[in-house]
Design a protein around this motif. Structure first.
Motif, PDB file in Angstrom:
ATOM      1  N   VAL A   1       2.940  -0.743  -9.657  1.00 22.11           N
ATOM      2  CA  VAL A   1       3.943  -0.652  -8.584  1.00 22.11           C
ATOM      3  C   VAL A   1       3.753  -1.620  -7.728  1.00 22.11           C
ATOM      4  O   VAL A   1       4.370  -2.306  -6.994  1.00 22.11           O
ATOM      5  CB  VAL A   1       4.173   0.863  -7.964  1.00 22.11           C
ATOM      6  CG1 VAL A   1       4.925   0.709  -6.822  1.00 22.11           C
ATOM      7  CG2 VAL A   1       4.706   1.666  -9.083  1.00 22.11           C
ATOM      8  N   MET A   2       2.349  -1.643  -7.067  1.00 19.53           N
ATOM      9  CA  MET A   2       1.830  -2.440  -5.699  1.00 19.53           C
ATOM     10  C   MET A   2       1.939  -3.969  -6.382  1.00 19.53           C
ATOM     11  O   MET A   2       2.332  -4.683  -5.519  1.00 19.53           O
ATOM     12  CB  MET A   2       0.455  -2.152  -5.725  1.00 19.53           C
ATOM     13  CG  MET A   2       0.152  -0.809  -4.714  1.00 19.53           C
ATOM     14  SD  MET A   2      -1.412  -0.450  -3.868  1.00 19.53           S
ATOM     15  CE  MET A   2      -2.440  -0.189  -5.216  1.00 19.53           C
ATOM     16  N   LEU A   3       1.515  -4.140  -7.746  1.00 20.56           N
ATOM     17  CA  LEU A   3       1.856  -5.724  -8.014  1.00 20.56           C
ATOM     18  C   LEU A   3       3.087  -6.228  -7.960  1.00 20.56           C
ATOM     19  O   LEU A   3       3.646  -7.155  -7.546  1.00 20.56           O
ATOM     20  CB  LEU A   3       1.295  -5.716  -9.475  1.00 20.56           C
ATOM     21  CG  LEU A   3      -0.514  -5.797  -9.354  1.00 20.56           C
ATOM     22  CD1 LEU A   3      -0.776  -5.570 -10.771  1.00 20.56           C
ATOM     23  CD2 LEU A   3      -0.908  -6.990  -8.702  1.00 20.56           C
ATOM     24  N   LEU A   4       4.172  -5.264  -8.593  1.00 20.24           N
ATOM     25  CA  LEU A   4       5.439  -5.499  -8.454  1.00 20.24           C
ATOM     26  C   LEU A   4       6.169  -5.571  -6.922  1.00 20.24           C
ATOM     27  O   LEU A   4       6.868  -6.444  -6.750  1.00 20.24           O
ATOM     28  CB  LEU A   4       6.325  -4.514  -9.107  1.00 20.24           C
ATOM     29  CG  LEU A   4       6.516  -4.694 -10.625  1.00 20.24           C
ATOM     30  CD1 LEU A   4       7.096  -3.399 -11.340  1.00 20.24           C
ATOM     31  CD2 LEU A   4       7.250  -5.853 -11.028  1.00 20.24           C
ATOM     32  N   CYS A   5       5.644  -4.831  -6.168  1.00 19.68           N
ATOM     33  CA  CYS A   5       6.018  -4.607  -4.798  1.00 19.68           C
ATOM     34  C   CYS A   5       6.041  -6.155  -4.265  1.00 19.68           C
ATOM     35  O   CYS A   5       6.585  -6.917  -3.243  1.00 19.68           O
ATOM     36  CB  CYS A   5       5.449  -3.665  -3.919  1.00 19.68           C
ATOM     37  SG  CYS A   5       6.137  -3.555  -2.241  1.00 19.68           S
ATOM     38  N   ALA A   6       4.466  -6.381  -4.449  1.00 25.00           N
ATOM     39  CA  ALA A   6       3.941  -7.875  -3.736  1.00 25.00           C
ATOM     40  C   ALA A   6       4.822  -9.076  -4.631  1.00 25.00           C
ATOM     41  O   ALA A   6       5.330  -9.848  -3.662  1.00 25.00           O
ATOM     42  CB  ALA A   6       2.614  -7.890  -4.255  1.00 25.00           C
TER      43      ALA A   6
ATOM     44  N   ILE B   1      -4.235   7.643 -15.247  1.00 28.89           N
ATOM     45  CA  ILE B   1      -2.902   6.918 -15.364  1.00 28.89           C
ATOM     46  C   ILE B   1      -2.153   6.920 -13.954  1.00 28.89           C
ATOM     47  O   ILE B   1      -1.317   5.962 -13.701  1.00 28.89           O
ATOM     48  CB  ILE B   1      -2.290   7.756 -16.241  1.00 28.89           C
ATOM     49  CG1 ILE B   1      -1.033   6.887 -16.834  1.00 28.89           C
ATOM     50  CG2 ILE B   1      -1.670   9.088 -15.691  1.00 28.89           C
ATOM     51  CD1 ILE B   1      -1.138   5.760 -17.405  1.00 28.89           C
ATOM     52  N   ILE B   2      -2.467   7.721 -12.980  1.00 29.51           N
ATOM     53  CA  ILE B   2      -1.820   7.592 -11.768  1.00 29.51           C
ATOM     54  C   ILE B   2      -2.375   6.320 -10.924  1.00 29.51           C
ATOM     55  O   ILE B   2      -1.266   5.673 -10.404  1.00 29.51           O
ATOM     56  CB  ILE B   2      -2.314   8.926 -10.743  1.00 29.51           C
ATOM     57  CG1 ILE B   2      -1.548  10.175 -11.386  1.00 29.51           C
ATOM     58  CG2 ILE B   2      -1.863   8.479  -9.317  1.00 29.51           C
ATOM     59  CD1 ILE B   2      -2.054  11.302 -10.598  1.00 29.51           C
TER      60      ILE B   2
ATOM     61  N   SER C   1      -0.015   3.085 -10.030  1.00 29.03           N
ATOM     62  CA  SER C   1      -0.057   2.794  -8.366  1.00 29.03           C
ATOM     63  C   SER C   1      -0.377   1.246  -8.400  1.00 29.03           C
ATOM     64  O   SER C   1       0.325   0.654  -7.824  1.00 29.03           O
ATOM     65  CB  SER C   1      -0.860   3.480  -7.699  1.00 29.03           C
ATOM     66  OG  SER C   1      -1.059   3.188  -6.393  1.00 29.03           O
ATOM     67  N   SER C   2      -1.366   0.974  -9.265  1.00 31.54           N
ATOM     68  CA  SER C   2      -1.365  -0.661  -9.284  1.00 31.54           C
ATOM     69  C   SER C   2      -0.158  -1.535 -10.002  1.00 31.54           C
ATOM     70  O   SER C   2      -0.086  -2.413  -9.225  1.00 31.54           O
ATOM     71  CB  SER C   2      -2.873  -0.893 -10.443  1.00 31.54           C
ATOM     72  OG  SER C   2      -3.695  -0.143  -9.938  1.00 31.54           O
TER      73      SER C   2
ATOM     74  N   LEU D   1       0.755  -1.216  -0.152  1.00 31.85           N
ATOM     75  CA  LEU D   1      -0.022   0.081  -0.022  1.00 31.85           C
ATOM     76  C   LEU D   1       0.826   1.292  -0.083  1.00 31.85           C
ATOM     77  O   LEU D   1       0.622   2.255  -0.625  1.00 31.85           O
ATOM     78  CB  LEU D   1      -0.761  -0.138   0.980  1.00 31.85           C
ATOM     79  CG  LEU D   1      -1.828   1.232   1.332  1.00 31.85           C
ATOM     80  CD1 LEU D   1      -2.864   1.507   0.163  1.00 31.85           C
ATOM     81  CD2 LEU D   1      -2.785   1.085   2.507  1.00 31.85           C
ATOM     82  N   LEU D   2       1.984   1.232   0.644  1.00 27.98           N
ATOM     83  CA  LEU D   2       2.650   2.397   0.877  1.00 27.98           C
ATOM     84  C   LEU D   2       3.449   2.489  -0.450  1.00 27.98           C
ATOM     85  O   LEU D   2       3.678   3.943  -0.835  1.00 27.98           O
ATOM     86  CB  LEU D   2       3.672   2.279   1.803  1.00 27.98           C
ATOM     87  CG  LEU D   2       3.387   2.240   3.202  1.00 27.98           C
ATOM     88  CD1 LEU D   2       4.630   2.100   4.230  1.00 27.98           C
ATOM     89  CD2 LEU D   2       2.853   3.654   3.707  1.00 27.98           C
ATOM     90  N   SER D   3       3.715   1.732  -1.419  1.00 26.35           N
ATOM     91  CA  SER D   3       4.498   1.681  -2.482  1.00 26.35           C
ATOM     92  C   SER D   3       3.366   2.385  -3.534  1.00 26.35           C
ATOM     93  O   SER D   3       3.825   3.290  -4.403  1.00 26.35           O
ATOM     94  CB  SER D   3       4.925   0.541  -2.871  1.00 26.35           C
ATOM     95  OG  SER D   3       3.701  -0.483  -3.325  1.00 26.35           O
ATOM     96  N   GLY D   4       2.072   2.062  -3.443  1.00 26.35           N
ATOM     97  CA  GLY D   4       1.129   2.615  -4.180  1.00 26.35           C
ATOM     98  C   GLY D   4       0.910   4.192  -3.830  1.00 26.35           C
ATOM     99  O   GLY D   4       0.672   4.979  -4.848  1.00 26.35           O
TER     100      GLY D   4
END
Length: 262
Positions: free
Chosen positions: A45-50, A37-38, A42-43, A17-20
Motif C-alpha cells: 500500500v505504501m509503495l502504491l501510494c508513493a 502478512i500485515i 502495508s508495504s 506512512l499514514l497509508s501503511g
C-alpha cells in the motif's frame, strides 16, 4: 541533499506512512494477528501510494505551473529530475508486482491492478469530469480498508463504516482542493465542480457532505458497533476540525481560504 529532499517531497512520506498505518488499523479492527502478512500488505500500500503521488505530479505539471509553481517538479525545470522520478516510479511498481505475485492470490492482484488503472486515468481523464474524479479518488483512498478484507478473506461488514467514512472525508477534502485549484483548472479547461458551478455552490455541496458524514459516523456508536472511546476520538479528531473548516469556508468564501484549508 536538496535534490533528495525534492524526491521525498513529491513522494509525500507522511501520506505514504499514514497509508501503511491504515493497514495496521484495519487489521486491528479485524483482530488479525498475522503480522507478517500485515507488514507485506502495508508495504504494498505504501509503495502504491508513493507511485500515485509521483504519477499525480507528472500529470499535473500544467496546472501546477499556475496553482503550485513552487513544487519541485516545476521549480527544478530539470529533465534529469523527471527522468530520475520516472525511474523511482518504475522501481516502486516492480516491487509492488513482485510482492503481489509472491504473497497474494489472483483476485487480490486483479483488485490492485484495478486500483492502479484508476490512478493512471484519474488526472488525464476522470478529473475533468465534475464529481466523477472526486468520487474515484475517494474510492482509491478508501480502498486501503478494502484491501485487507480481500487479502484476509473477511466479510465487508467488518470494515463497512471505516470504508464509508474514509470515502466521505476524502470526497469533502477533494472538493475543497478543487476549490483551491479553481484558477489553474479553469485555465487548463479542467471542468471540476467548482469550475462549473463556482465556489458558492461548492460550499453547499461540501456542507451537505459534512452533515452526512457526521450523521453516518455517529450511527455505529448508537447501534453499539463501536464504544465510547470511538465516539471521543471521532468528535475530537474528525468532527470538530471538519466543522471548524466548514465555518471558516462560509466566513471567508474564496479560493484563497480553500488553499489555507488544504
Amino acid at each position: 541533499m536538496k535534490q533528495i529532499f525534492n524526491y521525498f517531497y513529491i513522494i509525500r512520506p507522511l501520506n505514504v506512512l499514514l497509508s501503511g498505518l491504515t493497514i495496521f488499523l484495519a487489521s486491528y479492527i479485524l483482530n488479525e494477528t498475522n503480522y507478517y502478512i500485515i507488514f507485506i500488505m502495508s508495504s504494498v500500500v505504501m509503495l502504491l501510494c508513493a507511485c500515485a503521488n509521483i504519477i499525480n505530479d507528472l500529470f499535473d505539471i500544467n496546472t501546477d505551473r499556475i496553482n503550485n509553481p513552487n513544487r519541485p517538479i516545476i521549480a527544478s525545470n530539470n529533465a534529469n529530475f523527471n527522468y530520475h522520478l520516472k525511474f523511482i516510479l518504475t522501481l516502486f511498481l516492480l516491487c509492488v508486482i513482485v510482492l503481489s505475485n509472491i504473497y497474494f492470490d489472483f483476485y487480490t492482484n486483479i483488485f490492485l491492478l484495478f486500483i492502479f488503472l484508476l490512478i493512471i486515468i484519474y488526472t488525464p481523464i476522470l478529473k475533468r469530469i465534475p464529481l466523477i474524479g472526486n468520487i474515484v479518488i475517494s474510492l482509491i483512498i478508501s480502498s486501503v480498508f478494502i484491501f485487507p478484507i480481500i487479502v484476509l478473506k473477511y466479510h465487508f461488514d467488518n470494515l463497512l463504516y471505516p470504508i464509508l467514512l474514509t470515502f466521505l472525508l476524502t470526497l469533502i477534502r477533494e472538493i475543497i482542493k478543487d476549490m483551491a485549484d479553481i484558477n489553474g483548472d479553469l485555465q487548463c479547461s479542467i471542468n471540476t465542480f467548482p469550475v462549473l458551478f463556482g465556489i458558492h455552490y461548492s460550499k453547499y455541496l461540501v456542507s451537505l457532505l459534512t452533515i452526512l458524514l457526521i450523521g453516518l459516523s455517529i450511527y455505529p456508536y448508537y447501534i453499539y458497533i463501536y464504544n465510547f472511546k470511538y465516539l471521543m476520538v471521532l468528535v475530537l479528531y474528525v468532527q470538530i476540525p471538519l466543522v471548524g473548516c466548514i465555518f471558516y469556508l462560509w466566513k471567508y468564501p474564496s479560493f484563497q481560504s480553500c488553499v489555507t484549508l488544504t
